[in-house]
Design a protein around this motif. Sequence first.
Motif: not given
Length: 589
Positions: A541-551
């Motif tokens: 999950i954390m690897m997946y959300t790293r792509k868009f967690e800031l945007t």
Amino acid sequence: MAGLGFDDLLQQAEQLTTTLDGGTELPRVQRNFQQLLDAGQRLCSKSNFGQDDAQIKASLLLSAQGKDVPKVSDRLKSLTPAQSFEPLETVCDTDIESFLKNERENAILAVVEEQKQKTYAEVEKRHWQTRLNAWEKEKQQILNKLIGNDGTMNFSQELTEQMSVSYYRSSVDTTSNPGSNMDSWELAYARQVHMYNDRIIEGGLPLNLSELCKNAAEKMKDKNLFSVWKMVNYLTDVAAGVGQFPSILAQRTSKSVLVAFIAQARKFLEDNYVEYMLNTVYARPHIAQRGGVPGTLNLVKSFLKVQPTHNLMQGYDDGEIDGIPLWAVIFYCLRCGDLDAAVDVAKQNEHIIPEFYTWIQEYAHNNGRKLSSASANKMKIQYKRSVSGSADPYKIAVYCIIGHCDVTDVHTEVAKRAEDYLWIKLSQVEVTDKPYADDLLTLYRLQTLLVDEYGESHFNAASNPLLYFQILMLTCQFEQAIEFLSRFEALRCHAVHIALALNVQEFLLTPLSLHAKMLTCDPVDNSACTIIKKLNLCRLIMMYTRKFELTDPREALNYFYFLRNVKSEGQSLLAHCTSELVTENKLLN
């Protein structure tokens, strides 16, 4: 020489001395024996091939940089007579001129030595960096360049173009948030996850996350991924709950649950095949001539008119039904999952196959699709005596399915596709705590066969990952299937949501440590019934959300909400991820 006097010898010596001192550019050398010996040893060492080769390369390098090699060499030689950059020996303090000259030369040598050490360190650093980069590329090639025999399960060799089409508009609208890093599939899934979490926060009954994701795939109009979610729905429809077992591991290793998973997997393949037969018949109605008679038997007859079986056999046994081989009709009735239709066909031909009619009737009325030991032994005896040598491949396949006669036969003439082969094996498989029992195809043996003996290359998994993923899922290897799918960046979002759908149903095995690898195997958890591996859902999950967690922080929080019951250093992982997300957004803004 004897006639010469002393005066004559003296005169000749003076003439030689005059000749040496006059008109030559070479200085007169005055050395003792020790100096001559040292000079000879230095000249000898310079004549070494390896050193000459190094000096030639150094000269070429300096010349390419525009340096005057002879001048540089002369300046270096003037600094020290030694072959290294060691500091020069100090001179007497009373000799001020020599002392200052020596100190100046020592300072220059110190700078040269320092620069040499820096150069060596930089070269070594770049060397290892290059080696590491090359190794990373090699690992990626090992993962991607997996080729093998082609097998299809109605999946295209390339990913559908709809994966990159902008379709979904949810709480995060790409028109109002053009800086979003989420693609159309990720946004479609995010909306369903948002709906699922809202229902839980409101205190209502949880929605079916698998069904929500299937609806998203249907809206995206991707047949391949819709079929994937349809399969996940079949598997999660097993009536099991962790409340009946002490743990999820006990549930996943329970014989009753494994039998239910296999039954659902087989049903999925059968229902899919019915759809395939209907599409085939509707595509060529003038040849199928189905008419208006409903039922599986009429569908099988029409299908076999469109795809005749005669060219697959040198001959067939026990007659025909409307010009179609009897055993082919029985096989395809079984392939559709309609046991009653197969029993009706056998009953109509009971005068030809009386013993088989008894066996298939018993097989159909047993909920576990299994013959008694006495019937199975009789069927195996008949198979060895007469059926195994038959020229009719459909008869052989039917006996192997119902009586589990020869579990090693792959039935290449009948199993035209990978899903046909898998359906036959799932029809023969038995769940037992004796993984390598004789004459039995146990679930453990089937899993080992597909993963270790065939593997990813056999199913061309690099080019068609969805096929291999479904094979792993349908054989109760959920964690391996999700980890395999997550390796492909374009398919990672699907792997994440399939893992979430299984996890909320309490079917997913996860490790205790948050720092474990993505896929782990603990010998303590070994089971004789099935292969056990664990998936690190938190890392996924954390690897997946790293792509868009800031945007897209709101969407990232929806995924972190699934980690609310996981503890990290005494704190909820949801709180930990949320605090880090807030900190990063503050620094960014």
